[in-house]
Scaffold this active site. Structure first.
Site, short mmCIF file in Angstrom:
data_model
loop_
_atom_site.label_atom_id
_atom_site.label_comp_id
_atom_site.label_asym_id
_atom_site.label_seq_id
_atom_site.Cartn_x
_atom_site.Cartn_y
_atom_site.Cartn_z
N ASN A 141 0.81 -0.93 0.33
CA ASN A 141 0.23 -0.26 0.46
C ASN A 141 0.80 0.95 -0.42
O ASN A 141 1.60 1.91 1.02
CB ASN A 141 -0.46 0.24 1.35
CG ASN A 141 -1.82 1.10 0.96
OD1 ASN A 141 -1.42 1.79 0.57
ND2 ASN A 141 -2.61 1.04 1.76
N HIS B 169 -12.86 2.23 -0.54
CA HIS B 169 -13.36 1.08 1.30
C HIS B 169 -13.00 -0.44 -0.30
O HIS B 169 -13.89 -0.64 1.07
CB HIS B 169 -13.83 1.35 1.94
CG HIS B 169 -13.06 1.96 2.97
ND1 HIS B 169 -14.02 3.54 3.28
CD2 HIS B 169 -12.32 2.35 3.27
CE1 HIS B 169 -13.25 3.75 3.74
NE2 HIS B 169 -12.48 3.79 3.88
N HIS C 150 -18.10 0.04 6.73
CA HIS C 150 -16.72 0.47 7.03
C HIS C 150 -15.93 1.79 8.01
O HIS C 150 -16.43 2.34 7.33
CB HIS C 150 -15.84 0.42 5.87
CG HIS C 150 -14.48 0.17 6.37
ND1 HIS C 150 -13.35 -0.67 6.01
CD2 HIS C 150 -13.71 1.41 6.79
CE1 HIS C 150 -12.68 -0.38 6.03
NE2 HIS C 150 -12.19 1.22 6.45
N ARG D 131 -13.57 14.12 7.47
CA ARG D 131 -14.69 15.17 6.79
C ARG D 131 -15.60 14.83 7.01
O ARG D 131 -16.15 14.07 7.99
CB ARG D 131 -14.08 13.20 5.73
CG ARG D 131 -12.73 13.14 5.09
CD ARG D 131 -12.65 11.83 3.52
NE ARG D 131 -12.04 12.46 3.19
CZ ARG D 131 -10.97 11.01 3.61
NH1 ARG D 131 -11.98 9.90 3.71
NH2 ARG D 131 -10.39 10.38 2.90
N ARG E 123 -11.40 6.66 19.71
CA ARG E 123 -11.30 6.31 21.57
C ARG E 123 -11.54 7.99 22.09
O ARG E 123 -12.38 8.19 23.14
CB ARG E 123 -10.05 5.64 21.24
CG ARG E 123 -10.53 4.12 21.06
CD ARG E 123 -8.87 3.76 20.58
NE ARG E 123 -8.30 4.37 19.71
CZ ARG E 123 -7.21 3.77 19.14
NH1 ARG E 123 -6.81 2.34 19.76
NH2 ARG E 123 -6.58 4.34 18.10
N GLY F 173 -11.59 -0.12 12.52
CA GLY F 173 -11.65 0.21 14.14
C GLY F 173 -12.59 0.97 14.83
O GLY F 173 -12.63 -0.06 15.83
N ILE F 174 -13.98 1.49 14.19
CA ILE F 174 -14.56 2.25 14.94
C ILE F 174 -15.80 0.84 15.13
O ILE F 174 -16.62 0.39 16.20
CB ILE F 174 -14.86 3.33 14.74
CG1 ILE F 174 -14.31 4.63 14.59
CG2 ILE F 174 -16.64 3.03 15.27
CD1 ILE F 174 -14.36 6.44 14.26
N ASN G 51 -15.04 -2.02 17.55
CA ASN G 51 -14.39 -1.80 18.04
C ASN G 51 -15.88 -1.05 19.56
O ASN G 51 -15.54 -0.91 20.48
CB ASN G 51 -12.96 -1.07 18.60
CG ASN G 51 -12.01 -2.21 18.40
OD1 ASN G 51 -12.21 -3.38 18.85
ND2 ASN G 51 -11.42 -1.82 16.84
N GLU H 33 -8.13 -6.10 4.56
CA GLU H 33 -7.76 -5.58 3.17
C GLU H 33 -6.74 -6.09 2.48
O GLU H 33 -6.47 -6.64 1.58
CB GLU H 33 -7.51 -3.81 3.57
CG GLU H 33 -9.20 -3.22 3.48
CD GLU H 33 -9.08 -1.88 3.84
OE1 GLU H 33 -9.40 -1.11 2.88
OE2 GLU H 33 -8.68 -1.85 4.32
#
Ligand code: ADP
Length: 404
Positions: free
Chosen positions: A7, A181, A212, A245, A289, A335-336, A339, A388
């Site tokens: 990447n 994504h 996502h 964003r 977080r 991630g969100i 978790n 990914e």
């Protein structure tokens, strides 16, 4: 076969060496500050050998790859004896435009096509190409495969991807929704289809909404395994609230801000992509977080940011259920999504009318791949960790094997 997944960003190169037969990660790492005068660093880790950090200046991507190859073949820290053990390289390419609906083996013509699409993704495609070109130079003859972030969304019908602008902007300038994504949406869709099949659903008829939620956030409506709509647009700026964003906006706000602030095009770009979202609303952080912690400590704007973030997702769930004429499952990833119990809880609240019933205890305790819906709920709520890199490795081996 051993596949190197790359990447390549403007000043960074993330890599994973994956054995596509066992799907094990043999080594991984990131080279940072490429092309920046000092402070260059590679963080590298081979399975069962621990982590190392090397400080090296890397004037360009080819230098970075040289160092990465040295680490991959280093007897103390590496995972292979020779670079020749790498059978193929899979490259993440952000924008495939209308041209690339599938992953493809890269040749000079493909490079030119990806380059042509660069005007749609000026920050990303040129950086992705740097990684591709460097690999072609350093490992001639080894198949290089481009895996596009937009490709999974190529099945959208035209009424979902055409904007209500003068039509010539679509035909002449490629202004349309592409979505991003896609590699993650594809990965979690395939995982979810398997989970749903075990629960008695027909995977080819499932109506799934994939969420996502990471630093960038997007959703997709996936009917029978094919995307019918997605929240990001011609660029990743549209749709959900993200770390920095804004997502969906009245487009005239940008005109207004430009007039009021004398803001230039670059200023506006910076505002909507870098200064907005969770960061913009809270003034505290772009990281969920931090936002959750601030909200728990009584920060009103952090709580408001959470509400706006989740409300936007809720609205898209309603829209996509309508777009697909029903709903079998909602997938949370990133991630969100993987978790944050609080985000899932707020998104699913008061959604019983659609058959969405979150099991609070499962939501609080289950991790990894899991069904967190109540048995009485018609719609399954699934946690599916994304991967990914593995999806890119799978696509790469698929393309290489299909050509053999
Ligand atoms: P990227 O899009 O860069 O790959 P990730 O998918 O890793 O990012 O997601 C990063 C986001 O996930 C950050 O907003 C981070 O705060 C959030 N996140 C990670 N762990 C948790 C957690 N335990 N609770 C809430 N949010 C989390």
């Amino acid at each position: 076969m051993k596949i190197l997944v790359l990447n390549s960003g403007s000043s960074s190169l993330k890599y994973q060496l994956i054995d596509s037969d066992t799907e094990q990660v043999l080594a991984k790492g990131i080279a940072e500050r490429i092309g920046i005068a000092d402070g260059g660093k590679i963080k590298h880790e081979a399975a069962s050998k621990g982590k190392v950090e090397v400080e090296v200046d890397m004037p360009n991507h080819q230098n970075a790859l040289d160092y990465i190859f040295a680490l991959l073949t280093d007897p103390a820290n590496g995972a292979i004896r020779s670079i020749e053990e790498i059978s193929a390289v899979g490259h993440r390419v952000v924008h495939g435009g209308e041209k690339f609906a599938d992953s493809i083996r890269v040749d000079e013509e493909t490079i030119n096509e990806i380059d042509k699409i660069s005007s749609l993704a000026p920050l990303h495609n040129p950086s992705n190409l740097k990684g591709i070109r460097a690999c072609m130079r350093l490992m001639p003859g080894v198949p290089q495969v481009a895996v596009f972030d937009t490709a999974f969304h190529a099945t959208m019908p035209n009424y979902a991807y055409i904007y209500a602008l003068p039509y010539k902007y679509y035909t002449h300038y490629g202004v349309r929704r592409y979505g991003f994504h896609g590699t993650s949406h594809r990965f979690v869709t395939r995982q979810a289809q398997k989970m749903l099949q075990e629960m008695g659903f027909d995977p080819d008829a499932t109506k799934i909404i994939t969420c996502h939620l990471g630093n960038g956030c997007s959703m997709a409506a996936v009917k029978g395994g094919k995307v019918v709509d997605t929240s990001m647009g011609m660029t990743p700026a549209e749709g959900l609230v993200m770390g920095t964003r804004a997502g969906d906006l009245d487009p005239a706000i940008l005109i207004h801000l430009s007039r009021e602030l004398g803001a230039s095009i670059d200023d506006i770009d910076n505002i909507i992509n870098k200064k907005s979202g969770l960061l913009g609303i809270t003034g505290v952080s772009s990281d969920m977080r931090d936002v959750e912690n601030a909200a728990a400590e009584g920060n009103q704007r952090a709580d408001l940011a959470l509400s706006i973030f989740c409300y936007r997702i809720k609205k898209y769930i309603g829209a996509y259920a309508a777009a697909m004429g029903g709903l079998d499952a909602i997938i949370f990833t990133g991630g969100i999504g993987e978790n944050s119990r609080a985000v899932r809880q707020r998104v699913c609240r008061d959604m019983e009318f659609l058959g969405i019933e979150l099991d609070e205890e499962k939501n609080d305790t289950l991790r990894g791949k899991a069904d967190i819906s109540k048995p009485s709920g018609k719609v399954k709520i699934l946690l599916v960790p994304t991967n990914e890199e593995l999806m890119i490795a799978r696509e790469t081996s698929h393309v290489v094997e299909a050509a053999d």
